[in-house]
Design a protein around this motif. Sequence first.
Motif, mmCIF file in Angstrom:
data_model
loop_
_atom_site.group_PDB
_atom_site.id
_atom_site.type_symbol
_atom_site.label_atom_id
_atom_site.label_comp_id
_atom_site.label_asym_id
_atom_site.label_seq_id
_atom_site.Cartn_x
_atom_site.Cartn_y
_atom_site.Cartn_z
ATOM 1 N N ILE A 169 0.865 -1.189 0.000
ATOM 2 C CA ILE A 169 0.000 0.000 0.000
ATOM 3 C C ILE A 169 0.902 1.240 0.000
ATOM 4 C CG2 ILE A 169 -1.838 1.260 1.192
ATOM 5 C CD1 ILE A 169 -2.691 -1.422 2.442
ATOM 6 N N LYS A 170 1.333 1.647 -1.180
ATOM 7 C CA LYS A 170 2.247 2.786 -1.288
ATOM 8 C C LYS A 170 1.558 4.110 -0.969
ATOM 9 C CE LYS A 170 4.773 2.876 -5.029
ATOM 10 N NZ LYS A 170 5.146 2.763 -6.468
ATOM 11 N N TYR A 171 0.249 4.149 -1.194
ATOM 12 C CA TYR A 171 -0.491 5.401 -1.019
ATOM 13 C C TYR A 171 -1.673 5.148 -0.072
ATOM 14 C CZ TYR A 171 2.164 5.972 -5.298
ATOM 15 O OH TYR A 171 3.177 5.989 -6.221
ATOM 16 N N PRO A 172 -1.492 5.314 1.224
ATOM 17 C CA PRO A 172 -2.534 4.964 2.210
ATOM 18 C C PRO A 172 -3.636 6.008 2.340
ATOM 19 C CG PRO A 172 -0.598 5.807 3.328
ATOM 20 C CD PRO A 172 -0.237 5.755 1.875
ATOM 21 N N VAL A 173 -4.184 6.406 1.196
ATOM 22 C CA VAL A 173 -5.296 7.378 1.194
ATOM 23 C C VAL A 173 -6.376 6.899 0.229
ATOM 24 C CG1 VAL A 173 -3.841 9.359 1.777
ATOM 25 C CG2 VAL A 173 -4.223 8.785 -0.627
ATOM 26 N N PRO A 174 -7.644 7.305 0.462
ATOM 27 C CA PRO A 174 -8.722 6.964 -0.473
ATOM 28 C C PRO A 174 -8.680 7.880 -1.691
ATOM 29 C CG PRO A 174 -9.577 8.322 1.290
ATOM 30 C CD PRO A 174 -8.149 8.054 1.633
#
Length: 474
Positions: A193-198
């Motif tokens: 999960i390189k980008y932990p944003v929705p």
Amino acid sequence: MNWKELLCEKRRRSYSTSAVSADPRNEFQKDYHRIIGSASFRRLQDKTQVFPLDRGDFVRTRLTHSLEVSSFAKSLGQMIFRNILQYKKDSELQESDIEKICSILECAGLVHDIGNPPFGHFGEDYVRDWFRRNLPKMEFGGKKIDELLAPQMMGDLCNFEGNAQALRLLTKLHFLVDGNGMNLTYPLLNTIIKYPVPSTGINKKSGNIKDKKMGYYYADREIFEDIVSSTGAVDCRHPLAFILEAADDIAYKTADTEDAVKKGFISYSQLLYELKNTYMDKCADEGEREEYSRAVEKLESYYAQALENGLSSPEQNAVQRWIIYVQGVLLRCAAYGFTSNYSAIMEGTFPKEIIAVSHGNALAYALGDMAYRFVFKSKEIYKLEVAAGEIYEFLLDKFTRAAVLYDTELESSAIEQRVMRLISENYIRAYKVSAEGKSEAEKLYLRLMLVTDYICGMTDGYARKLYRELSGIE
């Protein structure tokens, strides 16, 4: 963050330890065997890395790329955490943790691209573009779809992302025993999960790399939240995600250069000229300039040696040897970038890529920029992408319009009903499990996700074959 939580052995579905008590492998080594034995992993052998629809046997596929990333990631793990242990930078880190970390990184490299659609990154771009162009014009039950769906649902489709799709595939779509996918360990899933944003949290101007893209879909928010709360990496990247990212960058930037020379997109003399005249001013300080200059000198020396040895293709030999040298340089630089910023990374406040804060930054930038200029912007690649675009346009149109009416009381055409019967039973089952008890709007969203799930699971060859069959091309 601390390594006890970051290396927790939790899985979505637990299992009895009595039956496996004699198994000497750690939990993350068990993940490795689940991955390489999976159909989803095998499909990577027929998915594009750079050259869509290419029939050559030299250039990388997603499979060979993933194997290279896996190797680099594991090597980086060993380099970095031996250093941290040796210089006592973290009193909580244990010798036994290093083996676990390296196993996680090795597995993460194998699956980091497993959610990517056919035909390389172009495929991701086309899916996003298709939904942005078409969803505002589509209706369901007399209402516009973009008005029925919540902002995050719309955002998931219009900002489609292979990283988020990988999490979805590994946790839900790879149906074998139940609806938990491959049932991999949480630290491994958190690493990819390189980008932990929705999708509603994307902010490319924030200055923090973690906000650049989305890392999970609305449909998978519960598993995402369970993963990050279990590992302690809440509102930040798991530290190993930085290492996986660096391994990925090193693999594709060096491989793209080697493949480009092999296929004639750039010659040895062009490569040398560009390195000498275009990118030197990208060096931020004397140390970076020295590292960069040594790399250029190394390329020239390899060419001279190839000439002296009377090799038939001195240019290609020099570039292939140089690529191996550059990989070593960038691995060392990435390790320095991580260890020198270790405290900020563990606090969840480090906002950059680890190569970007090392003496390898200018060299990495040069490789990426040359690949973009000489390969990705070439007429040959444009032609291949236009052909791939025709396939995407056809398949997305056929399956999306059929999926909108599927599993509803609204009447669909005979053709639309038949189109939906072509979708894999596994994906249909995953949809029905997720849709149970949901609102009509969320069911609609999940049906649209069903289309991207199906298309992303295709290989390049299957997508091309299905397009030809459904469009009546012999």
